[in-house]
Motif scaffolding. Structure first.
Motif, short mmCIF file in Angstrom:
data_model
loop_
_atom_site.label_atom_id
_atom_site.label_comp_id
_atom_site.label_asym_id
_atom_site.label_seq_id
_atom_site.Cartn_x
_atom_site.Cartn_y
_atom_site.Cartn_z
N ARG A 148 15.36 -41.15 -9.25
CA ARG A 148 16.62 -40.49 -8.86
C ARG A 148 17.11 -39.54 -9.95
O ARG A 148 17.61 -38.46 -9.67
N ILE A 158 27.18 -42.75 -10.65
CA ILE A 158 26.93 -44.10 -11.16
C ILE A 158 27.32 -44.18 -12.64
O ILE A 158 27.68 -43.18 -13.25
N LEU A 217 18.55 -47.51 -6.82
CA LEU A 217 19.96 -47.87 -6.97
C LEU A 217 20.46 -47.73 -8.40
O LEU A 217 19.73 -47.96 -9.36
N GLY A 218 21.71 -47.39 -8.49
CA GLY A 218 22.44 -47.48 -9.74
C GLY A 218 23.65 -48.36 -9.49
O GLY A 218 23.81 -48.92 -8.40
#
Lengths: 222, 222
Positions: A148, A158, A217-218
């Motif tokens: 990402r 994030i 994900l963060g």
């Protein structure tokens, strides 16, 4: 500032290099054990930035040379290479330089991914133990999904958590982190608080693995 | 469903009790080692809900009685009381009942708060080890700030992570969790993945302690 990304040819190194080159004016230096690889990757990053209309010089060197040229040295290497990487570059570091530790020990079993806590307490602590006198250590960028980060079209939104025992060094890295659009840097205290931060990384993988539609994900503290 | 909150007079128990009573139609039963305390708290929660125009019956019982009346038993007790609490209520649990474990071991030192990982691996694992046959265990609600949960004016917008080895039980608790407005439940895999979730709680305290303006933090995976 001059930032060297040792292991800057790897995934998290690539993400940080591209983001800093894209969003800030800091000098970005790629380090690798193999200088040709560092140069090739640096060129690849330049091409990527150029394709987005950003003309930026990114250089590539052997780790020691990269560290020698930088004020901030990010150890974007696997956790089991952290200690020997610091040893390799130790005499190239000047007083006041800052070592940044993003690495995390992860082990996998049938259930999922787990934090592999090193005997020293954390990977950040390993770096602190190995750092020459006068060189401060900051733990940061542990919980960022490399793919990402490296995708400059991907929005972040994030947080990254910082730990350090030297407040000035922490502030420098906070400023570098917040130069990346969409990244908020939060203070998590001293280096002794690193294990709980490092342990979030396997958790992010477990959550992404078990929930459809969630990936890379963060985390956001709110 | 009928939900018993053992230790439902304590902070996280209070928050879950109020939220479930406020946002859902599930029956909420408060358990305590002292039945008078359970009844007094249940009345206090009724008054709080009444002041918001919500007329709800909340009952209070000794832990064993509360567990006996419920399908879902939440062990909202300190981590060092988890095993003996399960032992106390074991013969009141029916096959198909679900035990929910939100407790986390935390120790504090000069640097901050740290995860105190129990020998069994996690508090959730302690519950799984102590649970009678036929009773499933779900780890959930580990990373919620009690004061924020108990303040019905506070918006959540945060996640809770679920771990279980029984997918049906996990789905039941997912449904209960998502009944709370603003709470998203994410699947983090099996119970073996609980330690990394439990370790987030001391981290949240460290982040809140070190950053002005942040308090009663939760976490959002995004």
């Amino acid at each position: 500032m001059r930032i060297a990304l040792l292991g800057g040819t790897g995934d998290i190194g690539e993400g940080l290099a591209l983001r800093w080159a894209y969003h800030t004016n800091h000098e970005v230096i790629i380090g690798s054990r193999e200088p040709e690889k560092a140069r090739a990757k640096a060129e690849e990053y330049e091409t990527e930035l150029d394709s987005r209309g950003v003309e930026r010089k990114v250089t590539g060197f052997k780790n020691e040379m990269a560290a020698d040229r930088a004020d901030i040295v990010v150890l974007a290497v696997p956790p089991y290479h952290v200690a020997d990487t610091v040893e390799t570059i130790a005499d190239k570091l000047d007083e006041g330089d800052v070592l940044v530790s993003p690495a995390v020990g992860i082990k996998r079993d049938d259930d999922g991914f787990h934090y592999h806590r090193p005997g020293a307490g954390s990977v950040t602590e390993i770096v602190a133990d190995a750092a020459p006198e006068g060189v401060s250590v900051v733990g940061a960028f542990h919980n960022l999904a490399a793919a990402r980060l490296a995708d400059l079209d991907a929005e972040l939104g994030i947080d990254t958590l910082l730990v350090a025992d030297d407040e000035d060094a922490k502030e420098t890295v906070r400023m570098l982190a917040e130069g990346i659009e969409g990244l908020r840097a939060l203070d998590a205290g001293g280096i002794a608080n690193a294990p709980e931060i490092e342990a979030v990384t396997p958790l992010l993988i477990n959550v992404a693995t078990n929930n459809e539609g969630l990936h890379d994900l963060g985390v956001r503290f709110q």
